[in-house]
Design an enzyme around this catalytic site. Structure first.
Site, PDB file in Angstrom:
ATOM      1  CG  ASN A 159      30.401  91.679 134.526  1.00  0.00           C
ATOM      2  OD1 ASN A 159      31.643  91.686 134.650  1.00  0.00           O
ATOM      3  ND2 ASN A 159      30.178  92.370 133.061  1.00  0.00           N
ATOM      4  CG  ASP A 160      29.769  94.421 138.461  1.00  0.00           C
ATOM      5  OD1 ASP A 160      30.810  94.590 137.641  1.00  0.00           O
ATOM      6  OD2 ASP A 160      28.704  95.036 138.515  1.00  0.00           O
ATOM      7  CB  VAL A 161      29.371  88.642 142.006  1.00  0.00           C
ATOM      8  CG1 VAL A 161      28.355  89.796 142.562  1.00  0.00           C
ATOM      9  CG2 VAL A 161      28.844  87.758 140.960  1.00  0.00           C
ATOM     10  CB  ALA A 195      30.127  98.174 139.181  1.00  0.00           C
TER      11      ALA A 195
END
Lengths: 104, 491
Positions: B418-420, B458
């Site tokens: 997700n965040d990456v 995050a």
């Protein structure tokens, strides 16, 4: 307790620090996890210090403290080793694939 | 009884051998081909060090502590306790470690690291109670004890958070930083009090500081309680996504504590091994923080994820897609790049992903894996899991190696990451701003495998999911990929 010579011990500490830095600096990122785990195992040498501390405990309070320190140190050693080995087993080319897990 | 001088040489000789093995082991661990043998070397070194300590502390106390005044009966009792303690601690930790799931490995590193920190704190406490060292060495024991107890409590929190036994989100309250600093200062004050208080002990500093309220043992106790308290306070405001960095930091802390204890207890093996880990661990921590484009102080003090970006409206909508359609897209693609994340690990989907790779390769589709440095919960976490499933290393690419290639990929498949992969990282004002990401959105088609519509670690909304070329394939990653494999085989 006879203390060690602080100057030579200081030199040794500095050299060890640079050695640690140099060895890690060349490591590919895919090995960061096993490496963190491996270094976690290596500081398990704290067990040795805990053993000496317990061996020369002179009263029950010191014995309890030393006992706890040895339990924790021993857990650091065996747990750290087992975790590192399990992680690195995944990198072992001779045993690959899900079927290989049963052998280990 | 052996001659103390002679046995002292034997003991130190074995410690030198163990040290050589530790350094060689770290060196071997820097190469995937030899890494497994590396840990075996370290294990051999540790075994020798422990063995020589056990044998010599019984046979010849003088080898460790010249002129030690301890009765034979007391020593034998202590050695018995030692054997029991090693059996309990070592046995339980080993059994636990070989039973946990691979996905739980990060928190296992945290807990065993914490135990090492606790042992270091215990050794420092014993040195401070015995007070047979010159005051300079006792000062190092104070510092070692503080760092050890911080590492112990902090690692415990990291373990609880990653294990899901404690809320993963940062825990914050007003005045937190001030309180933390006060706790740390109080710990240092009580550490200084224990150090300066003479109380008739050998070798302590000449001045005696009279503390009307607390005695020396109370001060020592308060010192350790406050040290543990600081470790606890330091870790609670840190969110799940930052935990790997923090675990690595505590790992370096434990190394430092062990080295300091080594000075205080005249143990060269501890000085060298502790410094090795202290410096290597610090470097590793910096590398990990750098991979997320964050500084260590930012990780520690910013309670990342506690606040949310406001005022950003998502344009478009999340567009779902069916497995059969994805299979068709994959089967006729020239190049597919897979970006795995923690979701793949949780669903244990790596074996199915490997199967899918095999099926696609039979259809002459080029399959590559894009590994973000912090995908999963630890650097290299994805590499470990994919290697476990039998994906060859040469299919795995670092972010820097593959980011240019997304533009030429027909399909970029995001599995539980997700965040990456969040393009919000390119937008100023986003909490993720500046974090290096995988440019999956450059691919012709982006397929996101996701369990639900939730946010990443995050806690930031993901712009990628709303892009025109993105389709969402909802469901448990393992089941979804299994379905894809079935559909692919039909084609």
């Amino acid at each position: 307790m006879t203390a060690i010579d602080p100057i030579s011990a200081g030199f040794i500490a500095v050299l060890a620090a640079f050695t640690g830095y140099e060895v890690i600096a060349r490591v590919p990122s895919l090995l960061h996890t096993p490496l963190m785990s491996g270094s976690n195992f290596i500081h398990g040498v704290v067990l040795v210090g805990a053993m000496v501390a317990l061996a020369f405990a002179t009263n029950p309070a010191e014995q309890v403290l030393g006992f706890v320190a040895v339990v924790l140190g021993a857990a650091n050693v065996t747990g750290g080793y087992a975790v590192t080995d399990r992680i690195l087993e995944m990198f072992d080319r001779s045993k690959k694939g899900p079927g290989a897990k049963k052998e280990g | 009884m052996l001659d103390p001088t002679y046995s002292g040489y034997v003991k130190d000789g074995v410690y030198i051998l163990a040290t050589i093995l530790f350094i060689y082991a770290l060196h071997e661990m820097s190469n995937p081909a030899t890494a497994r043998k590396g840990v075996l070397w370290a294990g051999a070194g540790m075994f020798l060090a422990v063995l020589v300590t056990a044998v010599f502390s019984g046979a010849s106390p003088g080898a460790f502590v010249p002129g030690i005044n301890i009765s034979q009966a007391q020593l034998e009792e202590n050695l018995g306790l030692m054997a029991i303690a090693i059996a309990i601690g070592g046995g339980l930790a080993y059994l636990w470690a070989i039973r946990v799931k691979m996905t739980d490995m990060p928190q296992m590193v945290a807990i065993y690291n914490g135990m090492g920190g606790g042992a270091a704190a215990g050794i420092a406490a014993l040195a401070l109670i015995a007070r047979t060292d010159p005051v300079g060495y006792l000062g190092l024991a104070v510092v070692g004890g503080l760092i050890g107890s911080v590492s112990f409590a902090g690692s415990l929190i990291a373990f609880l958070k990653l294990q899901g036994w404690m809320r993963q989100k940062p825990i914050t309250f007003p005045g937190q930083k001030t309180i933390n600093i006060l706790v740390l200062l109080a710990a240092i004050v009580f550490g200084a009090v224990t150090l300066l208080n003479d109380s008739g002990h050998v070798g302590a500093i000449g001045t005696s500081v009279a503390i009307p309220v607390v005695g020396i043992n109370t001060a020592l106790l308060l010192f350790f309680v406050l040290g543990l308290g600081y470790g606890f306070m330091m870790a609670i405001p840190i969110g799940g996504a930052d935990m790997p960095v923090v675990i690595s930091l505590f790992n370096a802390f434990t190394g430092m504590a062990v080295a300091l204890d080594g000075f205080a207890t005249s143990n060269y093996a501890m000085i060298v091994a502790g410094m090795l880990v202290g410096s290597a661990g610090s470097l590793l921590t910096m590398l990990m923080a750098k991979a997320m484009n964050r500084s260590i102080s930012n990780v520690l003090f910013s309670a990342f994820g506690a606040t949310e970006e406001t005022g950003v409206e998502m344009k478009g909508s999340m567009k779902p897609i069916e497995a059969a359609d994805v299979a068709a897209l994959l089967a006729y693609a020239g190049k597919v790049i897979i970006a795995p994340g923690y979701g793949m690990a949780v669903a244990q989907a790596q074996h199915k992903v490997k199967e899918m790779m095999d099926v696609l390769e039979k259809k002459d589709v080029v399959v590559k894996f894009a590994i973000h440095p912090v995908a999963g919960r630890m650097p290299g976490h994805m590499n470990v899991l994919l290697a476990e499933a039998g994906v060859p290393y040469d299919h795995l690419y670092d972010r820097d190696e593959i980011n240019q290639e997304f533009a030429s990929a027909d399909v970029a498949m995001v599995i539980g990451a997700n965040d990456v992969v969040n393009p919000a990282a390119r937008r100023q004002g986003s909490p993720l701003f500046g974090m290096p990401i995988l440019d999956v959105d450059a691919a012709k088609n982006v397929i996101v495998l996701k369990r639900g519509q939730g946010k990443g670690f995050a806690g930031v909304e993901n712009d990628l999911f709303y892009k025109d070329n993105t389709r969402m394939l909802y469901g448990d990653a393992q089941e979804t990929v299994a379905k894809l494999v079935q559909e692919l085989k039909k084609l």
